[in-house]
Write a protein that holds these residues in place. Structure first.
Motif, PDB file in Angstrom:
ATOM      1  N   LEU A 170       6.456  -2.509   8.517  1.00 48.17           N
ATOM      2  CA  LEU A 170       6.384  -3.134   7.197  1.00 48.17           C
ATOM      3  C   LEU A 170       6.858  -2.214   6.078  1.00 48.17           C
ATOM      4  CD1 LEU A 170       2.965  -4.959   7.651  1.00 48.17           C
ATOM      5  CD2 LEU A 170       5.256  -5.956   7.706  1.00 48.17           C
ATOM      6  N   GLU A 177     -12.335 -14.282  10.311  1.00 45.87           N
ATOM      7  CA  GLU A 177     -12.869 -14.190  11.677  1.00 45.87           C
ATOM      8  C   GLU A 177     -14.385 -14.368  11.664  1.00 45.87           C
ATOM      9  OE1 GLU A 177     -10.821 -13.963  14.132  1.00 45.87           O
ATOM     10  OE2 GLU A 177      -9.019 -12.970  13.388  1.00 45.87           O
ATOM     11  N   PHE A 224       0.849  -1.191   0.000  1.00 49.25           N
ATOM     12  CA  PHE A 224       0.000   0.000   0.000  1.00 49.25           C
ATOM     13  C   PHE A 224       0.878   1.232   0.000  1.00 49.25           C
ATOM     14  CE2 PHE A 224      -2.594  -3.252   2.001  1.00 49.25           C
ATOM     15  CZ  PHE A 224      -3.793  -3.104   1.326  1.00 49.25           C
ATOM     16  N   GLN A 243     -14.412  -9.489   8.147  1.00 45.99           N
ATOM     17  CA  GLN A 243     -14.087  -9.513   9.562  1.00 45.99           C
ATOM     18  C   GLN A 243     -15.104  -8.782  10.434  1.00 45.99           C
ATOM     19  OE1 GLN A 243     -10.031  -8.430   9.925  1.00 45.99           O
ATOM     20  NE2 GLN A 243      -9.864  -8.961  12.071  1.00 45.99           N
ATOM     21  N   THR A 265       1.669   4.748   1.075  1.00 46.33           N
ATOM     22  CA  THR A 265       1.234   5.704   2.097  1.00 46.33           C
ATOM     23  C   THR A 265       2.184   6.893   2.086  1.00 46.33           C
ATOM     24  OG1 THR A 265       2.612   4.839   3.885  1.00 46.33           O
ATOM     25  CG2 THR A 265       0.471   3.771   3.571  1.00 46.33           C
ATOM     26  N   ALA A 279       2.341  -5.164   3.033  1.00 47.10           N
ATOM     27  CA  ALA A 279       1.406  -5.878   3.906  1.00 47.10           C
ATOM     28  C   ALA A 279       1.485  -7.381   3.684  1.00 47.10           C
ATOM     29  CB  ALA A 279      -0.014  -5.378   3.669  1.00 47.10           C
ATOM     30  N   GLU A 326      -0.724 -12.912  14.355  1.00 47.11           N
ATOM     31  CA  GLU A 326      -1.096 -11.735  15.144  1.00 47.11           C
ATOM     32  C   GLU A 326      -1.832 -10.713  14.293  1.00 47.11           C
ATOM     33  OE1 GLU A 326       2.218 -10.510  18.369  1.00 47.11           O
ATOM     34  OE2 GLU A 326       2.815 -10.468  16.289  1.00 47.11           O
ATOM     35  N   SER A 327      -2.427  -9.764  14.957  1.00 43.60           N
ATOM     36  CA  SER A 327      -3.052  -8.641  14.277  1.00 43.60           C
ATOM     37  C   SER A 327      -2.005  -7.919  13.425  1.00 43.60           C
ATOM     38  CB  SER A 327      -3.624  -7.690  15.328  1.00 43.60           C
ATOM     39  OG  SER A 327      -4.479  -6.794  14.711  1.00 43.60           O
ATOM     40  N   GLY A 328      -2.369  -7.634  12.180  1.00 37.46           N
ATOM     41  CA  GLY A 328      -1.455  -6.911  11.312  1.00 37.46           C
ATOM     42  C   GLY A 328      -0.491  -7.803  10.553  1.00 37.46           C
ATOM     43  N   SER A 329      -0.639  -9.122  10.690  1.00 35.93           N
ATOM     44  CA  SER A 329       0.309 -10.013  10.022  1.00 35.93           C
ATOM     45  C   SER A 329      -0.024 -10.199   8.534  1.00 35.93           C
ATOM     46  CB  SER A 329       0.343 -11.375  10.731  1.00 35.93           C
ATOM     47  OG  SER A 329      -0.951 -11.928  10.781  1.00 35.93           O
ATOM     48  N   GLY A 330      -1.160  -9.673   8.095  1.00 40.79           N
ATOM     49  CA  GLY A 330      -1.467  -9.708   6.666  1.00 40.79           C
ATOM     50  C   GLY A 330      -2.482 -10.761   6.259  1.00 40.79           C
ATOM     51  N   LYS A 331      -3.215 -11.298   7.203  1.00 41.85           N
ATOM     52  CA  LYS A 331      -4.194 -12.338   6.891  1.00 41.85           C
ATOM     53  C   LYS A 331      -5.317 -11.783   6.004  1.00 41.85           C
ATOM     54  CE  LYS A 331      -5.199 -13.042  11.253  1.00 41.85           C
ATOM     55  NZ  LYS A 331      -4.382 -12.029  11.948  1.00 41.85           N
ATOM     56  N   SER A 332      -5.914 -10.684   6.461  1.00 41.07           N
ATOM     57  CA  SER A 332      -7.028 -10.111   5.692  1.00 41.07           C
ATOM     58  C   SER A 332      -6.559  -9.620   4.327  1.00 41.07           C
ATOM     59  CB  SER A 332      -7.658  -8.951   6.452  1.00 41.07           C
ATOM     60  OG  SER A 332      -8.175  -9.390   7.677  1.00 41.07           O
ATOM     61  N   VAL A 333      -5.389  -9.012   4.293  1.00 41.36           N
ATOM     62  CA  VAL A 333      -4.900  -8.485   3.012  1.00 41.36           C
ATOM     63  C   VAL A 333      -4.621  -9.641   2.050  1.00 41.36           C
ATOM     64  CG1 VAL A 333      -3.064  -7.169   1.882  1.00 41.36           C
ATOM     65  CG2 VAL A 333      -4.023  -6.358   4.035  1.00 41.36           C
ATOM     66  N   HIS A 338      -8.084 -15.942  14.962  1.00 39.47           N
ATOM     67  CA  HIS A 338      -7.142 -15.785  16.069  1.00 39.47           C
ATOM     68  C   HIS A 338      -7.209 -16.987  16.990  1.00 39.47           C
ATOM     69  CE1 HIS A 338      -6.979 -11.332  15.418  1.00 39.47           C
ATOM     70  NE2 HIS A 338      -5.734 -11.593  15.747  1.00 39.47           N
ATOM     71  N   VAL A 345       3.835   0.293   2.355  1.00 39.31           N
ATOM     72  CA  VAL A 345       3.641  -0.719   3.394  1.00 39.31           C
ATOM     73  C   VAL A 345       3.553  -2.075   2.697  1.00 39.31           C
ATOM     74  CG1 VAL A 345       2.096  -1.574   5.187  1.00 39.31           C
ATOM     75  CG2 VAL A 345       2.390   0.884   4.871  1.00 39.31           C
TER      76      VAL A 345
END
Ligand SMILES: Nc1ncnc2c1ncn2[C@@H]1O[C@H](COP(=O)(O)OP(=O)(O)OP(=O)(O)O)[C@@H](O)[C@H]1O
Ligand SMILES: [Mg+2]
Lengths: 328, 316
Positions: free
Chosen positions: A279, A180, A13, A97, A15, A22, A41-48, A213, A20
């Motif tokens: 990142l 999630e 991304f 999510q 910015t 991701a 963990e949160s921010g590890s890139g699962k959703s992306v 998670h 970033v």
């Protein structure tokens, strides 16, 4: 048969402070009827990662590249937006999510289900309505017929989540990505949904990417699991293998246990100390190194390669954790 | 919903009472005697006295107000001091024309602001977005009479495409469609320019807000067609504040189109009020102001109702 092949998927991304990264080189295969867990963990890139597969990453600011991103043999990154529209919601569907904000507040639940049926299955009128009711019943929404005219704000978070699942399942997708999907649900409903997903894979051969998670749910549902850290998969393997022999410092951390030198695991629940790497900066060594408790001197010198541990299990870790096991 | 409407309607008489008191106070506080203006300096004291008595101007101010309001409650707004017509008759003649002009102005504002606002939001930071921003800035900055004069100069005088006057004239009413409606074009554009700017800006920003919502991603994940996504999923949400603002502005336009009516010789409410003010025609000023206030209030209530109708989350 492989339904989805992902090779070196990279999503960044733009910015103000820089790009970033991701998702940074994710590779995996997903077979037909397979349930793949995605944890991290949160921010590890699962959703992306999920959004990149669906090609739902907004471009700009996002940019998705891959050596291969093949769904049923077709390279998704080469499809036009119009071709992608035919696949989305139909052969590939995703549950997002945040259920509270994923439904349109000014449209009725019925309409939001019916529009997918109309779009992809050319289903209309009473037949479509019957199908919508059936779908809502499948995901455990009581008095479904009456609920069709309700608006999202009249539903609880868990109910909305189930509506989202019903929408995703409406056209019998070959790939279901659930981000999630059961987090907002209570245990009974969660168990129902998990049973439903298992049944779908068994009966229809649906492939599932299950992002969560909750390692407990993943262990109970998935065939294989990918552990993600800082935009990459750091360990992957069949569920029993991976839970039995976690072989990456990060996986160990995730499981909340630290192995002792004598090889007998102790069950001490400790959150992983430290923060994930920025990142934006290029990562040269193991991204988990600053937080790792089992690092070896070699970690300071070279980036870890994938180490094959047999039986489809691998880890990108230089510390040799293989003989040890973690008591659960 | 209905109880909310009831509560809002109860407020109406209170607001009108305040409006009527203020209009009364302002007319009486402004220098200038209607009788002298109407009858001229040379009139006989008897004639002046008779007129004062006829319009209760010989009484004390509280008495004047009381007598007027008592009649208003029976639906009688009195007579014009200058034209000797009933104020209600004047309103019946002029309100439709003003409503037509305001509708034309609002129609113009909607026709421009909806596509412009939507496209600007969809193509953010493109030339069309900048055009939209430039247009709204101009719409806010240029006063409507200024724009009216420019439009008259270009389209009537130079190009001779459009007539300047003719709204409500017997000649225009007798003519065909073009003859009837062409006189509305320039005044409608001039009148609606501020509302166009306001509504475009509002729709653009609410569309941008809606487009970034999670449910828009869901709509895309369903593989819906872009037109469906924009019109059903985005616009239906973005329209909620827009429709409300449009209704309020419509109520407001009737009150502020005085200059436009004056410039284009429109025989509407605005020009009548202006003449009444110049002549200190108290009953006309008071009656017209009251009607404009009623209209404004009704549009405001309607706006709230529409808000509840469009947004299922709102229940009064
Ligand atoms: N539009 C965007 N612009 C910039 N950075 C983004 C954008 N979307 C995601 N990211 C970044 O990408 C990284 C991965 O995000 P992602 O949402 O995939 O995490 P996640 O693993 O799903 O976390 P969670 O468990 O909290 O859902 C994060 O660092 C996030 O800040
Ligand atoms: Mg996520």
């Amino acid at each position: 048969m492989t339904l989805l092949r992902v090779r070196n998927l990279r999503t960044r991304f733009a910015t103000d402070r820089g790009d970033v990264r991701a998702v940074n080189g994710v590779s995996f295969d997903l077979a037909e009827g397979e349930i793949l867990g995605l944890v991290g963990e949160s921010g590890s890139g699962k959703s992306v990662t999920a959004m990149s597969i669906m090609r739902l990453v907004p471009e700009p600011p996002g940019h998705v590249a891959a050596d291969s991103l093949a769904f049923d043999g077709r390279e998704l990154l080469q499809l036009s937006e119009a071709q992608m529209r035919e696949e989305r919601g139909s052969s590939m569907a995703m549950v997002f999510q945040d259920p509270m904000r994923s439904l349109n507040p000014v449209l009725t639940i019925g309409r939001q289900i019916l529009e997918v049926l109309r779009r992809h299955q050319k289903l209309d009128g009473p037949a479509a309505k019957r199908r919508a009711i059936e779908l809502l019943e499948t995901v455990g929404i009581p008095s479904a017929e009456k609920r069709l005219g309700a608006y999202p704000h009249q539903f609880s978070g868990g109910m909305r989540q189930r509506v989202m699942i019903a929408i995703a399942l409406s056209c019998n997708p070959r790939l279901l990505i659930a981000d999630e999907a059961t987090t907002a649900l209570d245990v009974t409903i969660q168990a129902q949904i998990i049973d439903l997903v298992k049944r779908l894979t068994r009966e229809r051969g649906t492939s599932v990417i299950w992002i969560s998670h909750d390692l407990g749910v993943v262990a109970g549902l998935c065939d294989r699991v990918n552990v993600m850290y800082a935009g990459n998969v750091v360990e992957s393997g069949p569920i029993r293998e991976l839970f039995h022999r976690p072989s990456h410092g990060y996986t160990l951390g995730l499981m909340g246990s630290t192995p002792r030198v004598d090889g007998v695991g102790v069950r001490r629940l400790t959150p992983i100390e430290g923060v994930p790497p920025n990142l934006i900066e290029p990562i040269k060594l193991c991204p988990f190194l600053p937080r790792c408790r089992v690092s070896v001197p070699a970690c300071q010198a070279t980036p870890p390669e994938r180490r094959d541990l047999g039986g489809g299990h691998w880890a990108a870790c230089l510390a040799d954790l293989a003989p040890r096991s973690v008591a659960r | 919903m209905w109880s909310y409407l009831g509560r809002r309607l109860i407020q109406v008489p209170l607001v009108l009472l305040v409006v009527s008191l203020m209009t009364f106070a302002i007319t009486r506080a402004t220098p200038g005697d209607p009788v002298t203006i109407m009858l001229g300096m040379q009139t006989s004291p008897e004639a002046a006295k008779a007129m004062r008595e006829e319009f209760n101007l010989d009484r004390s101010l509280p008495e004047q107000y009381g007598l007027w309001i008592a009649k208003v409650l029976t639906g009688d707004l009195g007579r014009s001091m200058r034209l000797n017509d009933r104020v209600t008759t004047l309103i019946a003649e002029r309100l439709p024309i003003s409503l037509q002009l305001a509708s034309a102005g609002m129609l113009f504002a909607l026709l421009v602001s909806i596509p412009l606002g939507v496209i600007a939001a969809l193509r953010r930071n493109s030339w069309i977005d900048y055009l939209c921003t430039g247009y709204t800035v101009l719409g806010f900055a240029v006063p409507n009479f200024g724009l009216a004069l420019i439009l008259i100069y270009v389209f009537s005088i130079r190009l001779d495409w459009l007539p300047i006057t003719g709204i409500g004239s017997s000649e225009a009413e007798a003519g065909g469609f073009w003859k009837h409606y062409s006189p509305f074009i320039i005044p409608a554009i001039a009148l609606g320019s501020l509302q166009t700017a306001m509504l475009t800006r509002l729709l653009r920003s609410s569309m941008i807000d809606v487009l970034s919502q999670d449910y828009m991603r869901t709509a895309r994940a369903k593989g819906l067609l872009p037109a469906n996504i924009v019109i059903i999923h985005a616009l239906k949400n973005a329209m909620i504040p827009f429709v409300t603002m449009a209704a309020v502005q419509f109520g407001y336009m009737i009150g502020v189109q005085v200059t436009i009516e004056y410039i284009f010789a429109v025989p509407g409410m605005g020009s009548a009020v202006l003449n009444a003010v110049i002549n200190r025609d108290f009953p006309v000023i008071q009656g017209f102001t009251l009607v404009i206030a009623v209209f404004f209030l009704v549009m405001n209530i309607l706006a709230d109702m529409m808000y509840a109708l469009l947004d299922p989350r709102i229940r009064y």
